[in-house]
Each structure stands twice: as C-alpha cells, then as structure tokens.
Write an enzyme that holds these catalytic residues in place. Sequence first.
Site, PDB file in Angstrom:
ATOM      1  N   LYS A  35      38.442  41.975  30.587  1.00 46.85           N
ATOM      2  CA  LYS A  35      39.700  42.547  31.086  1.00 46.85           C
ATOM      3  C   LYS A  35      40.684  41.425  31.415  1.00 46.85           C
ATOM      4  O   LYS A  35      40.299  40.252  31.482  1.00 46.85           O
ATOM      5  CB  LYS A  35      39.418  43.407  32.323  1.00 46.85           C
ATOM      6  N   TYR A 256      60.658  19.262  47.683  1.00 47.84           N
ATOM      7  CA  TYR A 256      61.377  20.271  48.464  1.00 47.84           C
ATOM      8  C   TYR A 256      60.833  20.361  49.880  1.00 47.84           C
ATOM      9  O   TYR A 256      59.614  20.326  50.090  1.00 47.84           O
ATOM     10  CB  TYR A 256      61.233  21.645  47.812  1.00 47.84           C
TER      11      TYR A 256
HETATM   12  C1  LIG Z   1      35.899  43.138  36.853  1.00 49.08           C
HETATM   13  C2  LIG Z   1      34.688  43.968  36.921  1.00 49.08           C
HETATM   14  C3  LIG Z   1      33.420  43.401  36.736  1.00 49.08           C
HETATM   15  C4  LIG Z   1      33.213  41.908  36.605  1.00 49.08           C
HETATM   16  O1  LIG Z   1      33.293  41.314  37.869  1.00 49.08           O
HETATM   17  P1  LIG Z   1      32.979  39.754  38.076  1.00 49.08           P
HETATM   18  O2  LIG Z   1      33.045  39.566  39.541  1.00 49.08           O
HETATM   19  O3  LIG Z   1      34.077  39.023  37.374  1.00 49.08           O
HETATM   20  O4  LIG Z   1      31.667  39.502  37.477  1.00 49.08           O
HETATM   21  C5  LIG Z   1      32.330  44.235  36.715  1.00 49.08           C
HETATM   22  N1  LIG Z   1      32.476  45.585  36.868  1.00 49.08           N
HETATM   23  C6  LIG Z   1      33.663  46.161  37.056  1.00 49.08           C
HETATM   24  C7  LIG Z   1      33.755  47.630  37.236  1.00 49.08           C
HETATM   25  C8  LIG Z   1      34.799  45.386  37.092  1.00 49.08           C
HETATM   26  O5  LIG Z   1      35.990  45.961  37.289  1.00 49.08           O
END
Ligand SMILES: *Cc1c(COP(=O)(O)O)cnc(C)c1O
Length: 365
Positions: A35, A256
Amino acid sequence: MPRPIQATIHTEALRHNLAQVRAAAPDARVWGVVKANAYGHGIERVYEGLRGVDGFALLDMAEAERVRALGWRGPILLLEGVFEPRDLELCSRLGLWHAVHCEAQIDMLAVHKTHQPHRVFLKMNSGMNRLGFAPSAYRSAWTRLNALPQVDEISLMTHFSDADGARGIAHQMKVFSETTRDLPGERSVANSAATLRHARAADVRADWLRPGIAIYGSAPDFPEHSAAHWGLQRTMTLASRLIGVQDLKPGDTVGYGSSFTADAPMRIGVVACGYADGYPRHCTTGTPVLVDGVRTRMVGRVSMDMITVDLAPVPGAGLGSEVTLWGGATGGTMLPIDEVAQAAGTVGYELMCALAPRVPVVTGD
Ligand SMILES: *Cc1c(COP(=O)(O)O)cnc(C)c1O
C-alpha cells in the site's frame, strides 16, 4: 547537471528482508504489503525484489491495477475492501480478493452481478476500533456472507494495535480466537511486529502474514529493537551532495530563525535536500547524517530545499561530498531510517511514504 539528490531502492535488500520474514514463520504464506505505493518505494520498483511473496496486499484500486499490469497473476488483497459498488466490478475483472469490514460492503456484494464468486477476508474489530465487525456481530456477518452466491471462500482476519509494544496482542488474540473458534476458513492476523515478535505461536502465524514495514527494512518496534537486531537491511537510501560550505565564527547563526549558534569556529556544509524532498522538517540540531560516510549532525532548521550540517568530524569534506540522509553510504556505512525518524518524532514508515515526487529514484543492489 540535475540537482544532486537521489533515492535508491535496493532490490537485493527487499529479497533479503522477505526471506527474514519467512524465516520467522516458515509455514505461513506472506502477503507483501505494498500500500501507499509500496511505502513510498514505488510498486514497480519493488516488484522484482518482492515477487517471491504469495500475494500482494494494498488498498487502492489503481495500485491493484498496477500490480496486475506488472504481470502478477497471484492473489491481490484489498485490505480495506471496496469503497463503492463499482469497485466490485474491478474485483471481478482483476480477480481481486477483498476485505469485508462492514454491513454496507455486504449490501454491495449482495447486489453485485458476477460470474466469478469473490474470495473475501472478513475483518473483525478485536479491539483496535478502526475497521471491522464487533465480535458480537462477526458470526452473523459470516453467515450472511456465506449465503451469498457472490462469495466464494471466506477467510478471517483482524489487526493488532500493540504488536510492537508493551500491551502486546494477547487480549486481541483471545477475542479473535474465541469468536472464530468453530468457523472454517484461513486466518490472517500478523503485521510485521506480530510476525517478528510473536509468530512463534501458531495462532499468530496463522495462514497468512501481512508484513509491510519489515520488508522495507525498518524495525516496527524501534527503539526497543533496531532493524539490525531483526536482521533487516535498508531498502531505501536517500542521498545528496554538499552544494555549499560556510566558515562560521563564534556567535554566527545558521538558517531560518537563527536556531543554531556556533560557540566556536566551525565549518558548515549545505546539503541539497529539504522538506520539499520529504526530509522531515521536525528534525532539529543533532539529527544524524552521514557526510562522505562519516556520521555527523544536522544543525539549524530544515528549509524547503536545503539542510545544514556540521563538518567538524569530516574535515576533508567539501563541495560535492556525498551526503546520506538515510540508508547506506558509498563506503558501506549505514544510517538507519529509524534513527532519523526518531529525531523527527515520527516513525520510519512516515519518512519512506513521504519521499517527494521531485526526488529522482533509481533501483540498485
Ligand atoms: C498496513 C497494514 C499491514 C502492514 O503493517 P506493518 O506494520 O507495515 O507490517 C498489515 N495489515 C493491515 C490491515 C494493514 O493495513
């Protein structure tokens, strides 16, 4: 010459990290979570390193199309399921498996016209209170889904709030196990932290792991454990060069807000990297950075296009010197993304995901 900033995605490290995840739970299948454009790495860029997964998990329809366009014929899971009825048409067309976390998604399925019944992952809210059916509603949701001709196999899933921390997962595992005890179907509960910390337990490994951050080489439970502790390698390097050098007298300030004042004569390097590249603006004086592979510190504020660094530990550095913001330097010195994230009050996840579109990205080993 283009501005000298560049990110590198390390294919071999992705492969290595996937193997580490598999070693933690050899009998489980692995959803490679891609994702958010593969946690900022780019789906197309990680595909080669991650094609050894059993499936790809993500939540954006367009990203699912991109995975199919790469030639992936195996499973793809939509972690949040569909958002509107026509998403189901895409699921049918591309053979996407999808989470079902609320009644509205079952309603959409019930009126969906498809020749190919869908594989679904019924999500339980076992305590995190984001998505999913409450335990008391879970079994009736299962029964309703099971009666639909649009639905093929039903798998069971939940997500942990504290797999990386002290509270742990036992309270959620108990709810999930008790509620699903006599239901058929494959199970998936473990994210990266649960996989690395708790997957010795068969009910945590279950049938499918869902690692994200671990395959991108960041420790889910930093600073309790480092990526090196878990045997994970950096998969993203952000590097740039010095484009300016300033010699300061005692009392001179930098950047800054004049937030840094020299108390002795010192050399300052100006790096072509700022918050518009995705470098976190919350980093302050002291944030680690490598110059010519030597560890030093950022000083002053992060500006849009530049940061400033203390050159005292690297007297030989000058215009054009290599600067590593996170990842690995040319000589092999490492600067874990988790250390930079900590200095910014955030996590490695956010830094990876925030890599800005203007940064050129290459793949390498
Ligand atoms: C993002 C996500 C994961 C992966 O999580 P990590 O902490 O990056 O391993 C697993 N399951 C779901 C439902 C997620 O949304």
